[in-house]
Design an enzyme around this catalytic site. Structure first.
Site, mmCIF file in Angstrom:
data_model
loop_
_atom_site.group_PDB
_atom_site.id
_atom_site.type_symbol
_atom_site.label_atom_id
_atom_site.label_comp_id
_atom_site.label_asym_id
_atom_site.label_seq_id
_atom_site.Cartn_x
_atom_site.Cartn_y
_atom_site.Cartn_z
ATOM 1 N N PRO A 2 0.823 -1.202 0.000
ATOM 2 C CA PRO A 2 0.000 0.000 0.000
ATOM 3 C C PRO A 2 0.863 1.260 0.000
ATOM 4 C CG PRO A 2 -0.843 -1.597 1.580
ATOM 5 C CD PRO A 2 0.485 -2.121 1.103
ATOM 6 N N GLU A 3 0.426 2.252 -0.768
ATOM 7 C CA GLU A 3 1.167 3.497 -0.873
ATOM 8 C C GLU A 3 0.587 4.550 0.075
ATOM 9 O OE1 GLU A 3 1.980 4.497 -5.026
ATOM 10 O OE2 GLU A 3 1.644 2.410 -5.583
ATOM 11 N N LYS A 50 5.087 4.927 4.295
ATOM 12 C CA LYS A 50 4.337 3.680 4.124
ATOM 13 C C LYS A 50 4.192 2.916 5.433
ATOM 14 C CE LYS A 50 5.835 3.033 -0.681
ATOM 15 N NZ LYS A 50 6.493 2.130 -1.651
ATOM 16 N N ARG A 298 10.920 -3.227 -10.460
ATOM 17 C CA ARG A 298 9.475 -3.032 -10.404
ATOM 18 C C ARG A 298 8.908 -2.971 -11.813
ATOM 19 N NH1 ARG A 298 7.950 -1.284 -5.448
ATOM 20 N NH2 ARG A 298 6.048 -2.385 -6.030
#
Length: 322
Positions: A2-3, A50, A298
């Site tokens: 989650p950001e 985060k 990523r």
């Protein structure tokens, strides 16, 4: 994982429980002894990048000014956000990350700390918080079983409500590890420091994920920001004019803020490039796993036509953009 905008929503879910005493605990965590939380009062809730931090004190201790402010902010936010009342912080299917590594090489490693009264939460790929409800299976697992997700921690409070934490790592610490100057959603975010980081010879898609300068910024924000700014992900920061870097930073801040606003008002996030096969103009989208040598890679999406490779003063393209 989650950001930043999701973590702010998680904090909103926990804030109504500030000031209440834990009367029962549960969960499968082996990192902490969950029974240590029994009979403690949730004193404060904070988000930094985060990470979510919850402070606990003995039930007899009174709330401090910061905790009282948290309660007032939660009440105000709840009035403006129907989805925050008795809701959940589950990742929307559209916004879920693919099965990529859950750590960024630019994130500060977890340091061993002595015991403290702050419990730090770092959420995994599909990590979430639910308030007053449990997550239920929406499909069968690989064995064909309809098994509900197992929570890492469940906190039952004296008013009858409860919080459920899924897919997260927890450990006690003496205080939150915070640098508001690097938090993309903080009013104290330092633009000058961020611009200096972007000016380096590194590809901008690497720098944007560096939590030392862009805490809370993750892969979705990275991809969307680069598309909005019309910058190729592998463009070196030194190849870009200052105005281009400022536009990139503006896009990162604006998209993060818009995403948070959408989350708090229960609206669906509109993505333009992340996990898309075509950009909004109908061009074919490229997809590649990118990252620094020796670091985490990523998945990255970009449009070669909307985000062309940038030439240096010598006519050379950034490495990897040819």
């Amino acid at each position: 994982m989650p950001e930043g905008p999701y973590l702010r929503k998680f904090q909103l879910l926990t804030s109504p429980f500030v000031g209440q005493v834990v009367v029962k605990v549960g969960g499968s965590s082996r990192k902490i002894n969950v029974n240590d939380l029994n009979a403690l009062r949730l004193q404060e809730s904070q988000v930094h990048g985060k990470n979510l931090y919850l402070a606990f004190v003995a039930a007899g201790e009174s709330l401090g000014p910061a905790a009282e402010e948290t309660v007032l902010q939660a009440e105000s936010a709840s009035e403006a956000s129907p989805s925050a009342q008795g809701g959940q912080g589950q990742t929307h299917p559209q916004e879920k990350e693919l099965q990529e590594p859950q750590h960024s090489g630019s994130e500060a490693p977890e340091a061993a700390e002595g015991p403290g009264n702050w419990l730090r939460f770092h959420f995994g790929l599909f990590g979430s918080i639910r308030a007053n409800e449990f997550s239920r299976a929406n499909k069968a697992n690989k064995r064909g079983d309809w098994k509900d997700p197992a929570p890492r921690l469940v906190l039952y409070f004296e008013n009858g409500g409860f919080l459920v934490f899924y897919n997260c790592r927890m450990h006690w610490c003496s205080s939150p590890r915070a640098d508001p100057a690097s938090d993309i959603l903080s009013v104290e975010f330092h633009r000058g420091q961020a611009l200096d980081a972007l000016r380096t010879p590194n590809p901008v898609c690497y720098t944007l994920l560096d939590q030392r300068y862009f805490s809370g910024l993750g892969n979705i924000i990275k991809n969307e920001t680069l598309y909005l700014a019309k910058i190729h992900p592998l463009t070196q920061g030194t190849f870009l004019e200052l105005l281009d870097l400022e536009r990139l930073l503006d896009c990162a801040i604006q998209f993060s803020s818009d995403w948070l606003h959408a989350k708090l008002h229960g609206r669906k996030l509109h993505l333009q490039i992340y996990q898309k096969e075509q950009c909004p103009l109908g061009h074919a989208v490229m997809k590649e796993t990118l990252g620094p040598s020796g670091g985490w890679k990523r998945l990255t999406w970009w449009c070669p036509q909307c985000q062309p490779a940038v030439l240096s003063d010598h006519g050379d393209t950034s490495p990897g953009t040819e």
